[in-house]
Design a protein around this motif. Sequence first.
Motif, PDB file in Angstrom:
ATOM      1  N   MET A   1       0.850  -1.195   0.000  1.00 27.82           N
ATOM      2  CA  MET A   1       0.000   0.000   0.000  1.00 27.82           C
ATOM      3  C   MET A   1       0.887   1.247   0.000  1.00 27.82           C
ATOM      4  O   MET A   1       1.868   1.318   0.752  1.00 27.82           O
ATOM      5  CB  MET A   1      -0.930   0.001   1.214  1.00 27.82           C
ATOM      6  CG  MET A   1      -1.918  -1.151   1.194  1.00 27.82           C
ATOM      7  SD  MET A   1      -3.088  -1.026   2.533  1.00 27.82           S
ATOM      8  CE  MET A   1      -4.071   0.339   1.982  1.00 27.82           C
ATOM      9  N   PRO A   2       0.548   2.226  -0.830  1.00 29.81           N
ATOM     10  CA  PRO A   2       1.356   3.453  -0.898  1.00 29.81           C
ATOM     11  C   PRO A   2       1.411   4.204   0.430  1.00 29.81           C
ATOM     12  O   PRO A   2       2.432   4.783   0.774  1.00 29.81           O
ATOM     13  CB  PRO A   2       0.670   4.292  -1.971  1.00 29.81           C
ATOM     14  CG  PRO A   2      -0.254   3.396  -2.686  1.00 29.81           C
ATOM     15  CD  PRO A   2      -0.528   2.230  -1.812  1.00 29.81           C
ATOM     16  N   ARG A   3       0.319   4.173   1.178  1.00 25.27           N
ATOM     17  CA  ARG A   3       0.281   4.893   2.456  1.00 25.27           C
ATOM     18  C   ARG A   3       1.304   4.314   3.430  1.00 25.27           C
ATOM     19  O   ARG A   3       1.947   5.048   4.171  1.00 25.27           O
ATOM     20  CB  ARG A   3      -1.129   4.825   3.057  1.00 25.27           C
ATOM     21  CG  ARG A   3      -1.255   5.439   4.432  1.00 25.27           C
ATOM     22  CD  ARG A   3      -1.095   6.944   4.393  1.00 25.27           C
ATOM     23  NE  ARG A   3      -1.214   7.462   5.754  1.00 25.27           N
ATOM     24  CZ  ARG A   3      -0.528   8.457   6.235  1.00 25.27           C
ATOM     25  NH1 ARG A   3       0.332   9.085   5.471  1.00 25.27           N
ATOM     26  NH2 ARG A   3      -0.693   8.867   7.463  1.00 25.27           N
ATOM     27  N   ALA A   4       1.490   3.011   3.435  1.00 28.77           N
ATOM     28  CA  ALA A   4       2.463   2.380   4.323  1.00 28.77           C
ATOM     29  C   ALA A   4       3.879   2.826   3.964  1.00 28.77           C
ATOM     30  O   ALA A   4       4.705   3.082   4.847  1.00 28.77           O
ATOM     31  CB  ALA A   4       2.341   0.861   4.253  1.00 28.77           C
ATOM     32  N   TYR A   5       4.156   2.949   2.673  1.00 28.52           N
ATOM     33  CA  TYR A   5       5.477   3.430   2.253  1.00 28.52           C
ATOM     34  C   TYR A   5       5.669   4.898   2.625  1.00 28.52           C
ATOM     35  O   TYR A   5       6.762   5.326   2.980  1.00 28.52           O
ATOM     36  CB  TYR A   5       5.672   3.232   0.747  1.00 28.52           C
ATOM     37  CG  TYR A   5       5.985   1.799   0.383  1.00 28.52           C
ATOM     38  CD1 TYR A   5       7.237   1.269   0.653  1.00 28.52           C
ATOM     39  CD2 TYR A   5       5.031   0.989  -0.221  1.00 28.52           C
ATOM     40  CE1 TYR A   5       7.535  -0.043   0.326  1.00 28.52           C
ATOM     41  CE2 TYR A   5       5.318  -0.325  -0.550  1.00 28.52           C
ATOM     42  CZ  TYR A   5       6.572  -0.840  -0.268  1.00 28.52           C
ATOM     43  OH  TYR A   5       6.850  -2.134  -0.592  1.00 28.52           O
ATOM     44  N   GLU A   6       4.602   5.663   2.529  1.00 23.75           N
ATOM     45  CA  GLU A   6       4.670   7.080   2.922  1.00 23.75           C
ATOM     46  C   GLU A   6       4.991   7.206   4.404  1.00 23.75           C
ATOM     47  O   GLU A   6       5.842   8.005   4.808  1.00 23.75           O
ATOM     48  CB  GLU A   6       3.340   7.772   2.603  1.00 23.75           C
ATOM     49  CG  GLU A   6       3.323   9.245   2.951  1.00 23.75           C
ATOM     50  CD  GLU A   6       1.960   9.878   2.703  1.00 23.75           C
ATOM     51  OE1 GLU A   6       1.801  11.051   3.102  1.00 23.75           O
ATOM     52  OE2 GLU A   6       1.069   9.228   2.133  1.00 23.75           O
ATOM     53  N   VAL A   7       4.328   6.409   5.235  1.00 23.16           N
ATOM     54  CA  VAL A   7       4.581   6.426   6.674  1.00 23.16           C
ATOM     55  C   VAL A   7       6.010   5.996   6.955  1.00 23.16           C
ATOM     56  O   VAL A   7       6.700   6.573   7.805  1.00 23.16           O
ATOM     57  CB  VAL A   7       3.565   5.519   7.414  1.00 23.16           C
ATOM     58  CG1 VAL A   7       3.956   5.341   8.868  1.00 23.16           C
ATOM     59  CG2 VAL A   7       2.166   6.101   7.305  1.00 23.16           C
ATOM     60  N   ALA A   8       6.500   4.995   6.226  1.00 26.00           N
ATOM     61  CA  ALA A   8       7.881   4.540   6.415  1.00 26.00           C
ATOM     62  C   ALA A   8       8.861   5.661   6.083  1.00 26.00           C
ATOM     63  O   ALA A   8       9.854   5.879   6.809  1.00 26.00           O
ATOM     64  CB  ALA A   8       8.151   3.319   5.547  1.00 26.00           C
ATOM     65  N   GLY A   9       8.592   6.385   5.021  1.00 27.38           N
ATOM     66  CA  GLY A   9       9.465   7.502   4.641  1.00 27.38           C
ATOM     67  C   GLY A   9       9.486   8.597   5.698  1.00 27.38           C
ATOM     68  O   GLY A   9      10.536   9.152   6.024  1.00 27.38           O
ATOM     69  N   GLN A  10       8.314   8.915   6.250  1.00 29.07           N
ATOM     70  CA  GLN A  10       8.243   9.929   7.304  1.00 29.07           C
ATOM     71  C   GLN A  10       8.979   9.472   8.559  1.00 29.07           C
ATOM     72  O   GLN A  10       9.652  10.266   9.220  1.00 29.07           O
ATOM     73  CB  GLN A  10       6.784  10.247   7.633  1.00 29.07           C
ATOM     74  CG  GLN A  10       6.065  10.981   6.528  1.00 29.07           C
ATOM     75  CD  GLN A  10       4.572  11.115   6.799  1.00 29.07           C
ATOM     76  OE1 GLN A  10       4.040  10.542   7.736  1.00 29.07           O
ATOM     77  NE2 GLN A  10       3.891  11.891   5.963  1.00 29.07           N
ATOM     78  N   LEU A  11       8.875   8.199   8.863  1.00 30.52           N
ATOM     79  CA  LEU A  11       9.549   7.652  10.032  1.00 30.52           C
ATOM     80  C   LEU A  11      11.067   7.678   9.856  1.00 30.52           C
ATOM     81  O   LEU A  11      11.806   8.008  10.784  1.00 30.52           O
ATOM     82  CB  LEU A  11       9.061   6.228  10.288  1.00 30.52           C
ATOM     83  CG  LEU A  11       9.398   5.609  11.620  1.00 30.52           C
ATOM     84  CD1 LEU A  11       8.941   6.482  12.773  1.00 30.52           C
ATOM     85  CD2 LEU A  11       8.767   4.241  11.732  1.00 30.52           C
ATOM     86  N   ILE A  12      11.513   7.365   8.658  1.00 31.62           N
ATOM     87  CA  ILE A  12      12.956   7.427   8.376  1.00 31.62           C
ATOM     88  C   ILE A  12      13.450   8.857   8.533  1.00 31.62           C
ATOM     89  O   ILE A  12      14.517   9.103   9.105  1.00 31.62           O
ATOM     90  CB  ILE A  12      13.246   6.881   6.958  1.00 31.62           C
ATOM     91  CG1 ILE A  12      13.005   5.372   6.929  1.00 31.62           C
ATOM     92  CG2 ILE A  12      14.662   7.205   6.524  1.00 31.62           C
ATOM     93  CD1 ILE A  12      13.022   4.768   5.539  1.00 31.62           C
ATOM     94  N   LYS A  13      12.677   9.827   8.057  1.00 31.06           N
ATOM     95  CA  LYS A  13      13.074  11.236   8.210  1.00 31.06           C
ATOM     96  C   LYS A  13      13.132  11.630   9.681  1.00 31.06           C
ATOM     97  O   LYS A  13      14.049  12.326  10.121  1.00 31.06           O
ATOM     98  CB  LYS A  13      12.099  12.145   7.458  1.00 31.06           C
ATOM     99  CG  LYS A  13      12.495  13.611   7.536  1.00 31.06           C
ATOM    100  CD  LYS A  13      11.547  14.476   6.761  1.00 31.06           C
ATOM    101  CE  LYS A  13      11.892  15.932   6.742  1.00 31.06           C
ATOM    102  NZ  LYS A  13      12.596  16.484   7.831  1.00 31.06           N
TER     103      LYS A  13
END
Length: 154
Positions: A73-85
């Motif tokens: 799911m794209p939203r899960a990848y978005e959350v992962a990116g925010q968490l990495i930041k």
Amino acid sequence: MDKEYNKLDKSFNITPEVVEEKTEVVKPEKPARLTQDDITKDYEYTRGNLYSIIEKGQEAINGILEIAQESEMPRAYEVAGQLIKSVSDATDKLIDLQKKLKDVNEEKVSKGPSTVNNALFVGSTADLAKLIKGETPKKDWINILVDGVEIRAT
């Protein structure tokens, strides 16, 4: 106006009293200057918190990446990116903490002037007056080097 309150006094069966206000002047206490021990404690506390945040963030990143790969799911990848930041920002704060501690310690140890320029004239006032007017030729002067400092003498 007292008559209005008299009715209330009778209703509540009380007698009026005059109370004097007591006021105390309280001077605010100045906080004590931070000692090296306080600075060290604050540094260690903040450093420990940042390490904890970074470690928990790493665990969360691993978990959310697994979820993102399974669900695609794209939203899960978005959350992962925010968490990495967020985790990378916490590591930047850890480095900034090191720099701030270094700056605080440098303030405590004050350095003297790095260069001191002293001019020394050896001679009489007449010689000084001639030198200022430019009447004394430079060939009469000799340069002496003492501890890295150049001194001119006649």
